[in-house]
Write a protein that holds these residues in place. Structure first.
Motif, PDB file in Angstrom:
ATOM      1  N   SER A   1       0.462  -1.642  -0.245  1.00  0.00           N
ATOM      2  CA  SER A   1      -0.230   0.227   0.105  1.00  0.00           C
ATOM      3  C   SER A   1       0.983   0.788   0.306  1.00  0.00           C
ATOM      4  N   CYS A   2       1.909   1.076   0.844  1.00  0.00           N
ATOM      5  CA  CYS A   2       3.175   2.238   0.877  1.00  0.00           C
ATOM      6  C   CYS A   2       3.567   2.946  -0.489  1.00  0.00           C
ATOM      7  N   ALA A   3       3.312   1.654  -1.374  1.00  0.00           N
ATOM      8  CA  ALA A   3       4.657   1.987  -2.606  1.00  0.00           C
ATOM      9  C   ALA A   3       3.577   2.049  -3.212  1.00  0.00           C
ATOM     10  N   VAL A   4       2.543   2.176  -3.719  1.00  0.00           N
ATOM     11  CA  VAL A   4       1.580   2.443  -4.646  1.00  0.00           C
ATOM     12  C   VAL A   4       0.820   4.194  -3.553  1.00  0.00           C
TER      13      VAL A   4
ATOM     14  N   ASN B   1       7.569   7.525  -6.296  1.00  0.00           N
ATOM     15  CA  ASN B   1       8.249   6.373  -6.367  1.00  0.00           C
ATOM     16  C   ASN B   1       9.470   5.822  -4.778  1.00  0.00           C
ATOM     17  N   CYS B   2       9.474   6.191  -4.202  1.00  0.00           N
ATOM     18  CA  CYS B   2      10.856   5.990  -3.698  1.00  0.00           C
ATOM     19  C   CYS B   2      10.797   4.434  -2.572  1.00  0.00           C
TER      20      CYS B   2
ATOM     21  N   GLY C   1       4.352  11.983   3.662  1.00  0.00           N
ATOM     22  CA  GLY C   1       3.811  11.283   4.690  1.00  0.00           C
ATOM     23  C   GLY C   1       2.024  10.281   4.320  1.00  0.00           C
ATOM     24  N   LEU C   2       1.897  10.499   3.103  1.00  0.00           N
ATOM     25  CA  LEU C   2       0.642   9.324   2.566  1.00  0.00           C
ATOM     26  C   LEU C   2       1.213   7.836   2.784  1.00  0.00           C
ATOM     27  N   CYS C   3       2.249   7.157   2.746  1.00  0.00           N
ATOM     28  CA  CYS C   3       2.547   5.807   3.355  1.00  0.00           C
ATOM     29  C   CYS C   3       2.079   6.212   4.350  1.00  0.00           C
ATOM     30  N   GLN C   4       2.838   6.526   5.773  1.00  0.00           N
ATOM     31  CA  GLN C   4       1.802   6.588   6.798  1.00  0.00           C
ATOM     32  C   GLN C   4       0.569   6.678   6.641  1.00  0.00           C
ATOM     33  N   SER C   5      -0.709   6.875   6.240  1.00  0.00           N
ATOM     34  CA  SER C   5      -1.594   7.453   5.767  1.00  0.00           C
ATOM     35  C   SER C   5      -2.319   6.162   5.819  1.00  0.00           C
TER      36      SER C   5
END
Lengths: 350, 183
Positions: B62-65, B70-71, B113-117
């Motif tokens: 999910s985090c990669a998406v 794209n890090c 912070g999108l990966c975190q959420s």
């Protein structure tokens, strides 16, 4: 010539003492410039609620030394299309003009490098040499900003030399002397005898005090303009002219301009101190009076004026050119004339 | 004439007023923070370097998406039931996915912070750590996987073996069923 130089009394007049007399003020200027640069950095920082340099030495006190070393290392660039001789000569002429004024500054009752009788006249004549250096530097750089800075500087100098000269002339009228050492010794016996308070005299001098105070302020304002400092720094206004007449200078030649500016600051402060603030006299009569204490009082008063200049620099914004001319020709000049006439009247009646 | 003197007087007094203001600032406390010697404490929700907690991560990607730059690179493989090494998550539940690769390139990260959420298990989180600059950009590629490449290959092989075995079993059973149906 009476003995106004302790070195000549001690060692007689020969080549070595003359050299010592010449280099003593230079030594002083070198140390003073470092202190003044540090004061400028620190006071500007404190006024803006910053700390200023803190990393070079304890509390950053070695910062000016680091800056001098940096300037020594910098590449010396001469513009391709510049007039080489004038370009290279200008910084030295400016510094010579600033330094030559130290010849007649009475540091103490026992030391003035050259106690000539036309000291004040000499200071004014020499002061104009640095203007020549500014024009040379600005013109020879072959840069529009340099040229405009030089032009502005000259117009400013001409406008403000006259009120300053009127202020000095008033003191000459009061003292009937242009010898700075004599003017200093006339003001001994407490601050009430300083020329800012009308000089020595009885209660009859009371009505002239507002005029002498006014002249002190007029001379101080004019001296700000002469040293090209804020709020009269339009010759080198960064936001309009890059750096004014020294835009093209780098390295050691820029350092010479910088150095000359600080030396000039001290010269005008020293003249103000000598003619209005009692020179090397103690403000409390015979308390701490003497040749050695004289050096202390003289440097203390001069440095206070230098600090005042720095303080004003970080308080007021820059004048516009027309405002500058308005203040110079329409305010300071008539006021200085009025004060001059009043003081002449006082001198005549006394 | 009166106006003229009034102007001079106001010019003089306002300059003095300005000097009084600046002199009051000289003695005010400085606002400078001398950074390496003294540091501000960051708020706990500050978004700085990311930290992955491997015991929570299940390689869901999910985090990669979610990552706009794209890090993040995530690769996972299912845990084979025959695997002699079995792992549990932080809450005691058995691990179903091996995280064979989890890399974050902080040279690219924009700290949004999108990966975190997006993370369903709260595995990836921003920390208050911000002093991690490097002279070499490649050193900013952080590898969070706990498995070595050899181990990752081993896990993949185990899963492939298990799958092949399953398929064989399925084939034989379906073949048997078909045979029964014919009879």
């Amino acid at each position: 010539m009476e003995s106004t130089n302790f070195l000549w009394d001690l060692f007689g007049r020969n080549v070595w003492t003359v050299l010592a007399v010449i280099s003593l003020p230079l030594l002083f200027v070198l140390v003073y410039a470092l202190i003044a640069i540090l004061a400028e950095l620190k006071i500007s920082a404190w006024i803006q609620e910053r700390l200023g340099p803190m990393r070079t030495g304890p509390w950053g006190i070695l910062q000016p030394v680091a800056e001098v070393i940096k300037l020594l290392q910098k590449e010396d660039i001469t513009p391709d299309q510049s007039s080489k001789l004038l370009y290279n000569l200008a910084p030295f002429i400016i510094f010579t003009g600033a330094y030559a004024a130290f010849a007649v500054i009475p540091f103490s009752s026992a030391f003035v490098p050259a106690g000539i009788d036309v000291g004040l006249f000499y200071v004014f004549a020499i002061g104009s040499i640095s203007a020549m250096g500014i024009v040379m530097g600005g013109w020879a750089s072959n840069n529009k900003y340099s040229l405009m800075g030089a032009m502005r500087s000259i117009s400013q100098l001409i406008s403000y030399e006259i009120p300053a000269a009127m202020a000095i002339l008033s003191v000459v009228v009061l003292t009937s002397s242009m010898n700075m050492q004599e003017i200093s010794s006339m003001q001994s016996g407490g601050f009430w005898n300083w020329f800012i308070f009308g000089g020595p005299g009885g209660w009859s001098k009371l009505w002239v005090i507002p005029f002498t105070i006014g002249l002190t302020i007029i001379y101080f304002i004019a001296s700000l303009a002469e040293t090209n400092r804020v709020p009269f720094d339009i010759p080198e206004g960064e936001s309009e002219l890059v750096a004014g007449f020294h835009t093209e200078y780098s390295g050691m030649k820029f350092a010479m301009f910088f150095f000359a500016e600080y030396a000039n600051m001290f010269v005008v402060s020293a003249i103000l101190t000598t003619i209005f603030l009692g020179g090397w006299n103690s403000p409390f009569g015979d308390f701490l009076q003497g040749p050695w204490w004289g050096v202390f009082w003289f440097i203390l008063k001069s440095f206070f004026i230098v600090l005042l200049q720095i303080w004003i620099r970080w308080t007021l914004p820059r004048f516009r050119v027309d405002q500058l001319m308005h203040v110079g020709w329409k305010v300071l000049l008539p006021l200085s004339f009025v004060c001059f006439v009043a003081i002449s009247l006082f001198a005549m009646l006394n | 004439m009166f106006e003229y003197f009034k102007n001079i007087w106001s010019g003089f007094t306002t300059a003095l007023h300005g000097m009084a203001i600046t002199s009051s600032h000289i003695f005010a406390k400085s606002v400078t923070i001398q950074y390496p010697d003294e540091k501000l404490t960051l708020p706990s929700n500050a978004r700085n370097r990311l930290q992955l907690e491997m015991s929570r991560c299940n390689a869901c990607n999910s985090c990669a998406v979610a990552c706009p730059v794209n890090c993040i690179t995530v690769e996972g493989t299912r845990v084979s039931p025959d695997d002699p090494q079995q792992d549990v998550h932080w809450d005691g539940k058995p691990r179903k996915m091996w995280v064979t690769r989890y890399e974050i390139d902080f040279a690219k990260c924009c700290f949004c912070g999108l990966c975190q959420s997006a993370c369903p298990t709260d595995a990836i989180k921003h920390t208050v750590e911000y002093e991690y600059s490097e002279y070499d950009r490649n050193k900013l590629l952080y590898k969070f996987q706990t498995l070595s490449p050899a181990e990752a290959e081993e896990k993949k092989r185990l899963l492939a073996e298990f799958r092949a075995k399953e398929k064989e079993k399925e084939c034989s059973s379906t073949a048997g069923k078909a045979h029964e149906a014919k009879e």
